[in-house]
Design an enzyme around this catalytic site. Structure first.
Site, PDB file in Angstrom:
ATOM      1  N   GLY B 290       0.437  -1.302   0.173  1.00 31.83           N
ATOM      2  CA  GLY B 290      -0.004  -0.301  -0.345  1.00 31.83           C
ATOM      3  C   GLY B 290       0.877   0.815   0.457  1.00 31.83           C
ATOM      4  N   SER B 291       0.291   2.686   0.659  1.00 27.46           N
ATOM      5  CA  SER B 291       1.151   3.634   0.234  1.00 27.46           C
ATOM      6  C   SER B 291       1.720   3.170   1.295  1.00 27.46           C
ATOM      7  CB  SER B 291      -0.392   4.907   0.931  1.00 27.46           C
ATOM      8  OG  SER B 291      -1.505   4.854   0.760  1.00 27.46           O
ATOM      9  N   THR B 292       2.283   3.043   1.801  1.00 27.89           N
ATOM     10  CA  THR B 292       4.269   2.618   2.755  1.00 27.89           C
ATOM     11  C   THR B 292       4.797   3.288   1.130  1.00 27.89           C
ATOM     12  OG1 THR B 292       4.290   0.599   2.204  1.00 27.89           O
ATOM     13  CG2 THR B 292       3.941   1.709   4.214  1.00 27.89           C
ATOM     14  N   LYS B 294       4.820   5.003  -1.601  1.00 25.04           N
ATOM     15  CA  LYS B 294       4.713   6.770  -2.171  1.00 25.04           C
ATOM     16  C   LYS B 294       6.397   6.975  -1.250  1.00 25.04           C
ATOM     17  CE  LYS B 294       0.515   7.120  -1.554  1.00 25.04           C
ATOM     18  NZ  LYS B 294      -0.937   6.815  -1.717  1.00 25.04           N
TER      19      LYS B 294
END
Lengths: 367, 663
Positions: B290-292, B294
């Site tokens: 997921g967003s980690t 980014k």
């Protein structure tokens, strides 16, 4: 004969020394071979040694007694002796008298003492054959008078012994009779044809019983089935092999630790071979050799034919048992349940053998 | 008439004598053949039957944490065995044994009735029980001591340790991976047996075929591990999640300081737990990060120079159509800078950065960060994870990857990638076993930090770190991760899980993640927290970040890291949560002097005698006393300077000489 000077040559040391040495060695071997078994079975590691020592004492006492009883006395008693032995052998077959060990009924139990009638039978046969052959003298060459009577008496005994069943002793008696008849002057042709006659019978007896056949197969190729039929003889081989020349040392036998069944009786020599090596085996063979040769020498120089035949008969009896027992343990003969005289554990055998030695000493002293 | 006088009879007698002589001679010859010629052959066979080898379970080396605390030890316990053939009264014996051993009589009797020379009745029981058995004096029942593996810390680091089986063989985890070292020499007792299989003479144990046991020292810090497990466990329980991982790594070395996995198990009684709880999921299980991701998108984009932190992107007011699908943001943003896209975790912003960077370039960077390849950690069953190649990625797949969906990673890969940012752009190889020493204390192997590769430049790393500090700020997604007195940089992730039934992203199953490091200026710890399928609110910033905060603040305290009083000043950590500069932040500052005072207190007393201690013991003891220890030589301590007994208050350091034992 009677007017001849009676001279007593004292104890024949050439007989006495090997016998004492063999008995001593026998006690040591019996203890070493049986201590673990005795501990396991009886809870007393000295059990067999104690019994053997008692029989040894009795045997030596009787030996000394026999040494002073004139051997001519037995000649007069030969028929009663035969009757007693035969009676005892018959008694074995009566249920309740015989003691059964491992499927065979070979012992008479009386008042806590077990006795093997076949041992006495062998002795009385020796006395009878000596007496009879000496009496017949030159008539021995005749079949009906020389061979037949002895053969019939012996066959009766052999038959009774086979009923126990004890093929080993039966074979010993048969072979022994052949030798004695040969010595007594029976024609070689007669002996040879007799042997040929008995061979099929022997073969039939072996084939009849599975265990005998198995023993025979084991003899022919023990390694075929090392855990089964060959087990006994192979462990005897292993005992000898482990011993090497000098042995593993007294008391250090491994095969006696329940690998070798009955290490203190029939297979005592295997334990000697393992613990004392070729050297120990050699000593025992030499001692027996001395004893046999001396017995024959005594027979040759005996003062009458009866004494000669008696000495020969007793010597051959001991000698045959020695050779057959040793032949079995080294794998030269099929397994027979026969003890090694003077060495193996077994009261009857020891006592009767010592009495025989006593008789030999008596004959030797009256040259 | 005498025999001697008849010639024919004498000849016959001689023939018989010859027969006996030949017979005895043959027997002697045969005995010679058996005893001299076939001697070796027969003896060999005899020995094979007689000699039996009893193999005792080997000893096992100890496992220590980095401070020398015991994580796995071997203790001597009693075992009861029987020789069934020797037991006469089997039912009676079974009844007596069952009373003491608390085992059903039937099962003992069954063992006693086995046609074997040796059976175990019950193994590895307390010495008190075996003493009771031996007091019974049962014939054919015996007692022996065996070594049993024991994990004094129970669940602590259980997933790393694994466990070993009944015969002291490593079955899982480090116990299995390092079995070769931990297993000592097999003690073989060559004994002779009688035909019943009863040993009657036991020889000396054979000389070992290999060296003795080795002991492992792990990079794990038992205290941090404990805190990680405790914090993680309570978070998982609170959120009613399926499970979770927490990995703590020293970014400068790659040393794993803690690796916690929930659900936990107790390796002392591992068989009472379901086998799937034994798995060290932090390395064996993959999930969508997921967003980690980014954070790594930011790193790649800055490194490649396609954007600057202040480059602005239009975030489509929360709805963006890509490849026929609509991507949503949790909040509707209009225009955000690159830094804000990461801090506020805008998926649409990430897609725009990603599209500018390009899928292939991003993939290259992810691979450089260590994704989709094994980290090479010294643990069993590591998985590599997966990234779609450009060829196989549709536009929507590509777009998804920019915010961490459609790829998979292990927790360890993720924490190591974040550690690379913390470590100024250098990716380190993670490791757990720090040192292997033999029984005498000689070092056999030592793991040294190993740089895998440089992923991004030092400057980019610092920039990314400073942007990531915003995540724990008021504006960011994870203010709950902020640690008072220390700068924290990190990134949250809330990934949708694929429903195995529908093969589509589930609306209810999430993986909540937070991965970050602290202190930002000089990172000592990288901490990853993954909570698998939390119930209710699944945001990483709400579920995982508090665990980070708890473990981080506790570990920093434990490591005696000095908090920065001037955190107020802002600078590169300017966006730190306001709470951390509140008066309460004075509290952790006071910790350091306190620690110092304890050390001084301890140093009252006298210098102990170090002789005959192993190096490890000396180091531990010296450290406990607050002394500087100088080691000379190897083996066991033989001499020390100053002498034992002098006052500790005058001693700052002690020099200890070692010599290998037995010389």
């Amino acid at each position: 004969m009677a007017d001849k000077k009676r001279r007593d040559a004292g104890y024949d040391l050439m007989i006495l020394i090997p016998v004492i040495l063999l008995i001593g060695l026998g006690l040591v071997v019996v203890y070493s071979a049986s201590s673990n078994l005795a501990e396991h079975r009886m809870g007393d590691s000295y059990f067999y040694l104690k019994k053997q020592a008692v029989f040894c004492a009795i045997g030596i006492g009787l030996m000394i007694l026999a040494r002073y009883i004139p051997c001519t006395l037995y000649a007069k008693l030969s028929y009663p002796l035969l009757l007693i032995s035969g009676g005892l052998l018959v008694l074995l077959l009566v249920p309740g008298f015989g003691r059964r060990v491992g499927g065979a009924c070979r012992w008479l139990s009386m008042g806590g003492i077990s006795f093997q009638p076949s041992e006495l039978a062998k002795f009385s046969l020796a006395v009878y054959v000596a007496y009879s052959m000496a009496k017949k003298g030159a008539k021995m060459a005749s079949f009906s008078r020389g061979m037949l009577p002895h053969l019939m008496v012996a066959c009766a005994f052999v038959f009774l012994i086979l009923l126990q069943p004890d093929l080993g002793t039966a074979v010993i008696i048969g072979a022994w009779l052949m030798i004695l008849l040969f010595l007594g002057g029976v024609r070689i042709f007669q002996l040879a044809s007799l042997s040929l006659l008995f061979l099929p019978l022997l073969a039939w007896l072996i084939l009849k019983a599975d265990y005998r056949l198995n023993r025979w197969m084991a003899f022919l190729d023990p390694w075929e089935d090392p855990q089964g039929i060959g087990f006994h003889i192979i462990h005897s081989f292993l005992a000898f092999g482990s011993g090497g020349i000098f042995g593993v040392g007294l008391g250090n036998s491994k095969q006696k630790l329940f690998y070798l069944p009955e290490p203190h009786t029939d297979f005592a020599l295997s334990i000697v071979g393992e613990e004392l090596g070729l050297l120990g085996v050699g000593v025992i063979i030499v001692l027996f050799g001395m004893l046999i040769m001396r017995g024959i020498k005594v027979a040759l120089s005996a003062r009458d034919l009866y004494s000669s035949y008696l000495a020969l008969g007793l010597t051959c009896l001991i000698g045959l048992q020695v050779i057959i027992n040793m032949g079995v343990v080294v794998g030269l003969l099929p397994t027979k349940g026969l003890p090694l005289p003077l060495i193996s554990y077994g009261g009857s055998s020891l006592v009767v053998t010592l009495i025989s030695i006593g008789v030999l000493l008596n004959i030797s002293s009256r040259r | 008439m005498k025999v001697e006088e008849k010639k024919w009879i004498r000849i016959r007698v001689y023939v018989v004598a010859l027969f006996f002589m030949l017979g005895l001679g043959t027997i002697l010859a045969r005995a010679y053949q058996l005893q001299v010629v076939e001697d070796d052959y027969l003896k060999g066979i005899a020995d094979k039957g007689i000699f039996a080898t009893i193999t005792l379970p080997p000893d096992r080396g100890f496992v220590y944490d980095r401070e020398g605390n015991e994580l796995a030890v071997s203790i001597q316990v009693g075992s009861v065995f029987a020789h069934p053939s020797q037991i006469q009264e089997k039912p009676k014996t079974a009844v007596k044994l069952s009373k003491i051993l608390q085992e059903p009589t039937d099962s003992i009797l069954q063992k006693l009735r086995r046609k074997r020379s040796f059976v175990w009745i019950k193994r590895r029981i307390s010495p008190a029980v075996t003493a009771e058995v031996s007091r019974l004096n049962l014939i054919g029942v015996g007692i022996t001591t065996e070594s049993r593996r024991y994990y004094p810390e129970r669940e602590i680091a259980a997933h790393l340790m694994g466990f070993s089986g009944t015969d002291n063989q490593g079955l899982e985890g480090l116990e299995r991976k390092y079995d070769r070292y931990l297993t000592g020499a097999q003690h073989k007792l060559v004994c002779m047996e009688d035909a019943f299989g009863r040993p009657f003479a036991i020889n000396k144990p054979t000389p070992p075929e290999k060296a003795g046991v080795h002991h492992l020292t792990l990079t794990i810090d038992k205290e941090i591990q404990y805190k990680a497990q405790q914090a993680l466990h309570s978070a998982v329980t609170q959120t009613k999640a399926k499970g979770g991982h927490c990995v703590v790594v020293d970014p400068k070395t790659g040393e794993i300081l803690a690796m916690a996995v929930v659900p936990q198990f107790n390796p002392n009684i591992f068989s009472k737990f379901r086998p799937d709880t034994w798995r060290n999921r932090a390395v064996t299980d993959c999930f969508e990060p997921g967003s980690t991701m980014k954070a790594f998108l930011l790193s790649a984009a800055l490194e490649e120079g396609v954007v600057s932190p202040l480059t602005e992107f239009f975030c489509e007011e929360g709805k963006f159509k890509v490849g026929g699908r609509v991507v949503h943001d949790t909040h509707e943003y209009e225009t955000l800078t690159v830094a804000d896209i990461v801090v506020r975790s805008s998926n649409i912003g990430a897609i725009k950065i990603g599209q500018k960077l390009g899928y292939e370039r991003f993939c290259r960077y992810l691979k450089k960060f260590g994704f989709s390849e094994k980290t090479g950690v010294d643990l069993l069953g590591e998985r590599a994870g997966f990234i779609r190649t450009t060829k196989h990625a549709r536009t929507i797949d590509q777009a998804n990857l920019y915010f961490g969906q459609g790829m998979s990673t292990t927790s360890l890969q993720l924490v190591m990638a974040m550690a690379a940012i913390a470590n100024g752009g250098q990716l380190m190889r993670p490791y757990v076993v720090k040192e292997i020493v033999d029984d005498a204390g000689h070092q056999v192997e030592e793991t040294t930090p190993q740089v895998v590769r440089r992923v991004i430049s030092f400057k980019t790393a610092k920039t990314v770190a400073s942007i990531l500090t915003g995540v724990v700020g008021e504006e960011g997604t994870a203010p709950k991760a902020a640690i008072k007195g220390f700068g924290v940089a990190g990134k949250t992730g809330t990934a949708q899980k694929i429903d195995p039934r529908t093969k589509a992203y589930s609306k209810r199953k999430y993986v909540a993640t937070f991965v970050g490091f602290t202190p930002v200026e000089d990172p000592k710890l990288v901490i990853l927290v993954v909570i698998d399928e939390p119930e209710g609110i699944a945001y990483g910033g709400l579920v995982a970040a508090p665990v980070f905060q708890k473990v981080g603040s506790w570990a920093l305290n434990h490591l005696r890291a000095a908090p920065r009083p001037g955190l107020l000043a802002g600078g590169d950590a300017g966006q730190v949560d306001q709470a951390s500069v509140s008066p309460k932040s004075a509290q952790p500052i006071a910790v350091a002097p306190q620690v110092k005072r304890i050390a001084q207190e301890l140093r009252q007393g006298v210098l102990p005698d170090f002789t005959r201690m192993g190096m490890r013991q000396v180091l531990k003891k010296g450290r406990d006393l607050g002394l500087k220890v100088c080691l000379k030589g190897s083996g066991l301590a033989v001499a020390q300077q100053p002498e034992p007994g002098c006052s500790l208050s005058q001693v700052d350091s002690v020099e200890i000489h070692f010599k290998p034992p037995g010389r």
